[in-house]
Design a protein around this motif. Structure first.
Motif, PDB file in Angstrom:
ATOM      1  N   UNK A 128      41.969  49.291  32.249  1.00 17.62           N
ATOM      2  CA  UNK A 128      41.144  48.754  33.336  1.00 17.62           C
ATOM      3  C   UNK A 128      40.362  47.526  32.908  1.00 17.62           C
ATOM      4  N   UNK A 129      40.316  47.255  31.604  1.00 19.24           N
ATOM      5  CA  UNK A 129      39.525  46.148  31.038  1.00 19.24           C
ATOM      6  C   UNK A 129      38.102  46.145  31.608  1.00 19.24           C
ATOM      7  N   UNK A 159      32.750  35.978  37.918  1.00 17.72           N
ATOM      8  CA  UNK A 159      33.553  37.191  37.828  1.00 17.72           C
ATOM      9  C   UNK A 159      34.652  36.980  36.778  1.00 17.72           C
ATOM     10  N   UNK A 175      32.494  44.542  35.575  1.00 13.81           N
ATOM     11  CA  UNK A 175      33.656  44.234  36.402  1.00 13.81           C
ATOM     12  C   UNK A 175      34.894  44.534  35.563  1.00 13.81           C
ATOM     13  N   UNK A 176      35.999  44.730  36.229  1.00 15.33           N
ATOM     14  CA  UNK A 176      37.283  44.881  35.549  1.00 15.33           C
ATOM     15  C   UNK A 176      37.869  43.484  35.343  1.00 15.33           C
ATOM     16  N   UNK A 177      38.303  43.198  34.105  1.00  9.25           N
ATOM     17  CA  UNK A 177      38.843  41.872  33.798  1.00  9.25           C
ATOM     18  C   UNK A 177      40.372  41.884  33.808  1.00  9.25           C
ATOM     19  N   UNK A 178      40.924  42.716  34.690  1.00  6.80           N
ATOM     20  CA  UNK A 178      42.382  42.826  34.775  1.00  6.80           C
ATOM     21  C   UNK A 178      42.995  41.540  35.341  1.00  6.80           C
ATOM     22  N   UNK A 179      42.387  40.991  36.379  1.00  6.05           N
ATOM     23  CA  UNK A 179      42.984  39.851  37.080  1.00  6.05           C
ATOM     24  C   UNK A 179      42.507  38.506  36.545  1.00  6.05           C
ATOM     25  N   UNK A 180      41.248  38.435  36.111  1.00  4.93           N
ATOM     26  CA  UNK A 180      40.698  37.185  35.554  1.00  4.93           C
ATOM     27  C   UNK A 180      39.883  37.529  34.312  1.00  4.93           C
TER      28      UNK A 180
END
Lengths: 139, 395
Positions: free
Chosen positions: A96-97, B247, B260-265
């Protein structure tokens, strides 16, 4: 099995409980707690559709501390001399980072913690009997 | 106008920090009158009053700008109120700068004042599962938890020790010892810090700042106005950064229970972003900085800020500290005022108090705290809800 302190925040599987987050179906970003408003917070994503996402129940210890004094309400109160200090962990979930906070299981103090340790999610009651998620060192 | 985005600091003033138990307006008027006298500007000449607000003092959104304008005597100035948690003062300053640079006014009063409640800050009563602040207290996570997590991370990553954190307190206590505006004017030894009770391991009571009453006020103007009244050489504000985080957040910030989740950025540091924008705006770099006032909510946090300000490589702040570089007389003095360690936090006044200290240092009026050859100062602070600021003042 006793009640969770908040319904719907984690599964009540006593062997392998999981936090219940949400995940944007457009960009894959996870949220915990679940996103209240249905709009993804990634500035490059217009996602408005989210699915419930049970989060990884294992992660690496990012940092830790303890509560040497009893936190104020709404933390369930006990008489001052009965308060037992507890450790608090910040655990990094690889998939999930993200980093998620939580108490460390009773009986494990800061002296036995080290950044990078493997941690897993378990459920334990608070002093009012309500279940909460906690982090526990694991192999 | 020469195209410069600078404005002049004509005067600064403060009401001493403490636990005085009086109404915040009283402190504010004392600070405002001191700033007006320092500037040599009559109150009637002020065309814009920019107040920094707080959610305390009776009810949310206390109308800070107008409240102070009334207390000083209504004289028909334009008015504005800014709320931005710990960065309220900087946003009020930014509002004044915009008015001045757009030509809507020539001279403005920026003011922040607070009376803090007795005891520790507590969550609002009632069951509010939708409020992250309620949730984190419900599971036992208090304000010191966050400071302690950051502090322990330094220990784990960089080999900092609790003795380093104590040294920050010892240094700041020495700095603030002769500051007439500081609340705590007492020198402490490392042993005394180490003897105070652990609150959130590795932080002890003396590693964590208190909350205080206090007020700070600044008179700012266009460079033309400054010249006109014979203050062409007054210190100038060269940058005011009040950017939001980007973000995805890299750190768990109060009152959240997750990042926050850093999956996308990729994950981003908010603290580091604040001075980066300020340097860019001022067109200068960390090497130009003579001194810094940073938000030492905890001793360890001062070390994080030193790195966020790029005054050294990431992880090296304790080396600077141990070498005496961040002391008055050192290479890059940090918190010459004594910092929050000696002041305690008065939320809407604190960011302005930082600018007051830089102004006195740049004018050579800091008394026993005076550093030599002060040319450029920078502030940094961060508060709740994505608010933070960094201000650059130059001689």
């Amino acid at each position: 099995m006793s009640e969770p302190f908040l319904p719907g925040w984690f599964t009540l599987d006593d062997k392998a409980p999981q936090l219940l987050g949400s995940r944007c179906t457009s960009c894959g970003t996870y949220y915990f707690p679940k996103l209240a408003a249905g709009f993804c917070r990634n500035p490059d994503c217009n996602g408005e559709v989210f699915e419930e996402a049970p989060l990884s129940r294992r992660g690496r210890l990012w940092s830790f501390t303890n509560a040497a004094y009893q936190p104020p309400e709404p933390y369930p109160q006990v008489e001052k001399d009965r308060f037992q200090p507890f450790a608090i962990a910040a655990v990094e979930l690889e998939q999930e980072k993200m980093i998620v906070l939580g108490q460390v299981v009773a009986g494990t103090g800061v002296e036995s913690l080290k950044a990078g340790m493997a941690m897993e999610l378990v459920l334990e009651p608070l002093s009012d009997g309500k279940l909460v998620w906690k982090w526990k060192p694991t192999k | 106008m020469s195209g410069s985005k600078d404005i002049a600091i004509l005067g600064v003033g403060m009401h001493p920090w403490g636990k005085w138990g009086k109404h915040f307006v009283e402190y504010g008027v004392v600070a405002a009158r001191a700033a007006l006298a320092d500037a040599g500007v009559h109150w009637r000449e002020v065309q814009f009053v920019s107040g920094a607000a707080t959610i305390r003092n009776g009810y949310p959104g206390q109308v800070a700008g107008a409240t102070f304008a009334q207390a000083l005597g209504w004289q028909g100035a334009q008015v504005n109120t800014s709320y931005a948690a710990c960065a309220s003062g900087s946003q009020a300053l930014a509002a004044a700068r915009s008015k001045i640079l757009s030509g809507e006014c020539e001279v403005a009063l920026v003011i922040g004042s607070d009376t803090t409640p007795k005891g520790f800050l507590k969550p609002q009563p009632g069951d509010r599962p939708d409020d992250p602040d309620w949730v984190r207290f419900r599971i036992g996570i208090t304000n010191p938890t966050y400071f302690a997590l950051y502090a322990q991370r330094r220990i784990q990553m960089y080999g900092d020790t609790p003795a380093d954190f104590a040294l920050v307190k010892v240094k700041n206590a020495e700095h603030g010892f002769t500051n007439p505006n500081a609340r705590y004017r007492k020198k402490f030894s490392a042993e005394e810090v180490a003897a105070s009770a652990v609150v959130a391991d590795p932080l002890r009571l003396m590693d964590i700042c208190a909350v205080s009453d206090g007020a700070a006020a600044i008179i700012v103007s266009s460079l033309e106005y400054a010249k006109k009244i014979g203050k062409a050489k007054a210190p100038r504000i060269a940058a005011i950064s009040t950017v939001t985080p980007t973000f995805a957040s890299a750190l768990v910030e109060m009152p959240d229970i997750a990042t926050d989740s850093a999956v996308a950025v990729p994950a981003q540091s908010f603290r580091a972003a604040l001075p980066r924008k300020a340097y860019e705006e001022a067109g200068i770099g960390p090497k130009d900085v003579s001194l810094a006032e940073v938000y030492d909510l905890s001793t360890a946090l001062e070390l994080d800020w030193i790195e966020d300000l790029q005054l050294c490589e990431r992880g090296d702040a304790a080396k600077l500290l141990r070498a005496g570089d961040t002391r008055i007389g050192g290479r890059i003095p940090v918190n010459t005022s004594g910092g929050l360690a000696c002041f305690g936090e008065a939320v809407p006044a604190q960011a302005l108090a930082q600018v007051c200290e830089l102004t006195w240092q740049l004018r050579g009026q800091a008394g026993e705290r005076q550093i030599s050859n002060a040319k450029v100062g920078i502030t940094a602070n961060q508060g709740l809800f994505g608010h933070g600021s960094s201000v650059i003042v130059k001689a």
